[in-house]
Design an enzyme around this catalytic site. Structure first.
Site, PDB file in Angstrom:
ATOM      1  N   TYR A 145       4.220  12.849  29.375  1.00 14.46           N
ATOM      2  CA  TYR A 145       3.795  13.237  30.736  1.00 14.46           C
ATOM      3  C   TYR A 145       3.814  11.964  31.701  1.00 14.46           C
ATOM      4  CZ  TYR A 145       2.016  17.430  28.484  1.00 14.46           C
ATOM      5  OH  TYR A 145       1.971  18.508  27.616  1.00 14.46           O
TER       6      TYR A 145
ATOM      7  N   GLU B  98       6.902  18.994  24.971  1.00 13.72           N
ATOM      8  CA  GLU B  98       5.995  18.982  25.931  1.00 13.72           C
ATOM      9  C   GLU B  98       6.472  17.794  27.215  1.00 13.72           C
ATOM     10  OE1 GLU B  98       1.745  18.430  25.409  1.00 13.72           O
ATOM     11  OE2 GLU B  98       1.881  19.600  23.280  1.00 13.72           O
TER      12      GLU B  98
ATOM     13  N   GLU C 202      -0.712  27.478  26.256  1.00 11.29           N
ATOM     14  CA  GLU C 202      -1.671  27.076  25.080  1.00 11.29           C
ATOM     15  C   GLU C 202      -2.920  28.005  25.337  1.00 11.29           C
ATOM     16  OE1 GLU C 202      -2.248  22.911  24.678  1.00 11.29           O
ATOM     17  OE2 GLU C 202      -3.718  23.140  23.400  1.00 11.29           O
TER      18      GLU C 202
ATOM     19  N   GLN D 118       2.826  23.140  31.373  1.00  8.83           N
ATOM     20  CA  GLN D 118       2.899  24.400  30.515  1.00  8.83           C
ATOM     21  C   GLN D 118       3.357  25.453  31.663  1.00  8.83           C
ATOM     22  OE1 GLN D 118      -0.784  25.204  28.129  1.00  8.83           O
ATOM     23  NE2 GLN D 118      -0.769  23.155  27.604  1.00  8.83           N
TER      24      GLN D 118
ATOM     25  N   ASN E 227       0.733  19.539  15.569  1.00 12.47           N
ATOM     26  CA  ASN E 227       0.707  19.093  17.025  1.00 12.47           C
ATOM     27  C   ASN E 227       0.265  17.835  17.122  1.00 12.47           C
ATOM     28  OD1 ASN E 227       1.220  19.559  20.043  1.00 12.47           O
ATOM     29  ND2 ASN E 227      -1.059  19.194  19.931  1.00 12.47           N
ATOM     30  N   GLU E 228       1.229  16.909  17.672  1.00 12.77           N
ATOM     31  CA  GLU E 228       0.474  15.450  17.859  1.00 12.77           C
ATOM     32  C   GLU E 228      -0.311  14.850  16.765  1.00 12.77           C
ATOM     33  OE1 GLU E 228      -0.980  15.527  22.077  1.00 12.77           O
ATOM     34  OE2 GLU E 228       0.937  15.492  22.746  1.00 12.77           O
TER      35      GLU E 228
END
Ligand code: AHR
Length: 503
Positions: free
Chosen positions: A244, A292, A27, A352, A172-173
């Site tokens: 995460y 992710e 990113e 990432q 994204n999100e």
């Protein structure tokens, strides 16, 4: 010593593993691009300014796919800023990470880097502050052969052949309040559907990932998937999952059990996709893009300090988690979870790749080293290809704060096209080794060729530039001929890859 057993049969198959399961993510965030992959003036930079030591580390890791350019960043990004003569590109305030984006590295430069690093591009379009029209334009710019406004612009910018980007993220999100242009599920589903139609009308060969929830903790999780798929099911191919984990309280047993949540997450989203399929009387199956996933918590406080002092600077040192040995074990288990769900998860991106919550770290003007999490990923990407087998695991279990009945041995197995078998195991037991009995009933006589082991006595041990070899895998001596059974000791708290070939 504890005991566990795994039965494997070459006819008990989960499904073919898509190599894009071993994707990663870069990113425009922190030092991922500037000071990570790109550092003109560094002694090891190539003619374009890309660090060759970083590129070599990426190649060794084995990353067939890289998601780009965000993340949260993409929701305010204008792709046109990133093409054309570098000196004419604007500097923009990035409201996702409170940084100044100089656009020195743009689409052409990143595509060249990805080609050299051996990665296919997965490109995200901005559906936050922009919409279907700009999404269509970038597909035309990247993939249309020529003789149209945007394809001719690409050619004028020095790239005659189309970039041929096959996989695209529709934003994204979009469920998160931190996202520029956050939307309700219905608003997002409508925009995603219209963008998807237009993007595929320009290039019918592309595949599209619609945003699922940004995590299971979101209050709208489940309902978001249901509502947005109701609007765009027919025109998209995958739903994204992001997750995460962290261990702020130092509860190793509970931390290592987090993949129970990951498994549930995958099952829930698959079920919702299938429910919408049923409701729509559709013949099409929507699969999952776990684009992710990682451990992320070490750098949270440090990032608040960075923003206090350096807000709006270029390439802020953000999300620079220093990963320890227990993080590598969880990453190993997350890889096992992905392999076990390879029938539905076709794409996944370790988030990432460089400096930002990353397996590869660099110092500006200095070295490049592998964090602990580098190794399980490298092993899984190298050996986790072919067919995912259904491993029947009998293991002792333990209870922890969030889960009951967590198997101490977590395992997945893959059968490569050349007939070789790889078994990936994490022993989550904090103190006891485990004697693993492998029943390889249908393979005929197999020869064990390798046992790769990642272990350290201190779960908090880390690799640094000065001491890059603190947590690295070793090759354990193996007994070569085993027939249809093998017995292997899995040390307490260990990541293991057991490799067999036909005799
Ligand atoms: O990977 C870091 C950030 O985490 C991404 O930008 C965003 O999509 C997620 O919240």
């Amino acid at each position: 010593m504890k005991n566990a057993k795994i039965i494997l049969d070459q006819d008990y198959r989960i499904g073919l593993i898509d190599k894009r399961l071993f994707g990663s993510f870069i990113e425009h965030l922190g030092r991922a691009v500037y000071g990570g992959i790109y550092e003109p003036g560094h002694p090891l930079a190539d003619e374009l300014g890309f660090r060759t030591d970083v590129m070599d580390a990426v190649r060794r890791l084995g990353v067939p796919l890289v998601r780009y350019p965000g993340g949260n960043f993409v929701s305010g990004f204008h792709w046109e800023d990133s093409v054309g003569p570098v000196e004419k590109r604007p500097k923009r305030l990035d409201l996702a990470w409170f940084t100044t984006e100089t656009n020195e590295v743009g689409l052409h430069e990143f595509a060249s880097w990805a080609e050299k690093a051996g990665c296919e591009l997965m490109y995200a379009v901005n559906l936050g502050t922009r919409g279907p029209e700009q999404a269509r334009d970038i597909v035309e710019y990247a993939n249309h052969p020529g003789n149209s406004k945007f394809s001719d612009m690409r050619i004028a910018n020095g790239r005659k052949d189309p970039l041929g980007i096959k996989l695209w993220c529709l934003g994204n999100e979009m469920d998160g309040p931190w996202q520029m242009g956050q939307k309700t599920a219905y608003e997002y589903g409508r925009v995603a559907n219209e963008a998807a139609k237009m993007m595929k009308w320009v290039d019918p060969t592309i595949e599209l990932v619609a945003c699922g929830s940004s995590g299971t903790g979101m209050p709208t999780f489940g309902d978001w998937e249901l509502q947005m798929l109701n609007e765009c099911y027919d025109n998209i191919d995958y739903v994204s999952l992001h997750r995460y984990y962290g261990n702020p309280t130092g509860d190793t047993a509970g931390f290592l059990a987090r993949t129970m949540d990951m498994d549930d997450f995958i099952r829930s989203v698959s079920s919702i996709c299938d429910a919408v399929k049923g409701k729509k009387h559709s013949k099409k199956q929507v699969n999952l893009s776990f684009d992710e996933w990682n451990v992320w918590y070490h750098s949270n406080e440090q990032d608040q300090e960075v923003w206090k002092c350096e807000k709006w600077d270029r390439a802020l040192p953000l999300l620079e988690d220093v990963y320890n040995f227990e993080d590598a074990l969880l990453v190993g288990s997350m890889l096992i979870t992905l392999l076990r769900n390879a029938d539905r998860v076709k794409v996944a991106c370790l988030a990432q790749l460089v400096n930002v919550i990353a397996p590869i770290m660099t110092r500006n003007g200095g070295g490049c080293w592998a964090q602990t999490i580098y190794f399980p990923f490298m092993h899984a990407s190298k050996y986790g290809r072919g067919t995912s087998l259904r491993a029947i695991v009998s293991s002792p279990v333990y209870d922890c704060s969030d889960y009951e009945g967590v198997p101490t041995v977590d395992a997945a197995a893959t059968l490569a096209d050349d007939g070789s078998l790889s078994v990936f195991c994490v022993n989550r037991d904090l103190s006891e080794p485990c004697l693993l009995d492998l029943d390889l009933r249908s393979f005929g006589r197999l020869k064990m060729t390798e046992h790769l082991l990642l272990h350290h006595d201190d779960v908090k041990a880390v690799n640094t530039e000065e001491q890059p070899d603190t947590v690295v895998p070793v090759s354990v001596p193996v007994t070569p001929a085993v027939g249809e059974r093998a017995q292997i000791v899995l040390p307490a708290l260990s990541w293991n890859v057991l490799r067999f070939t036909k005799e």
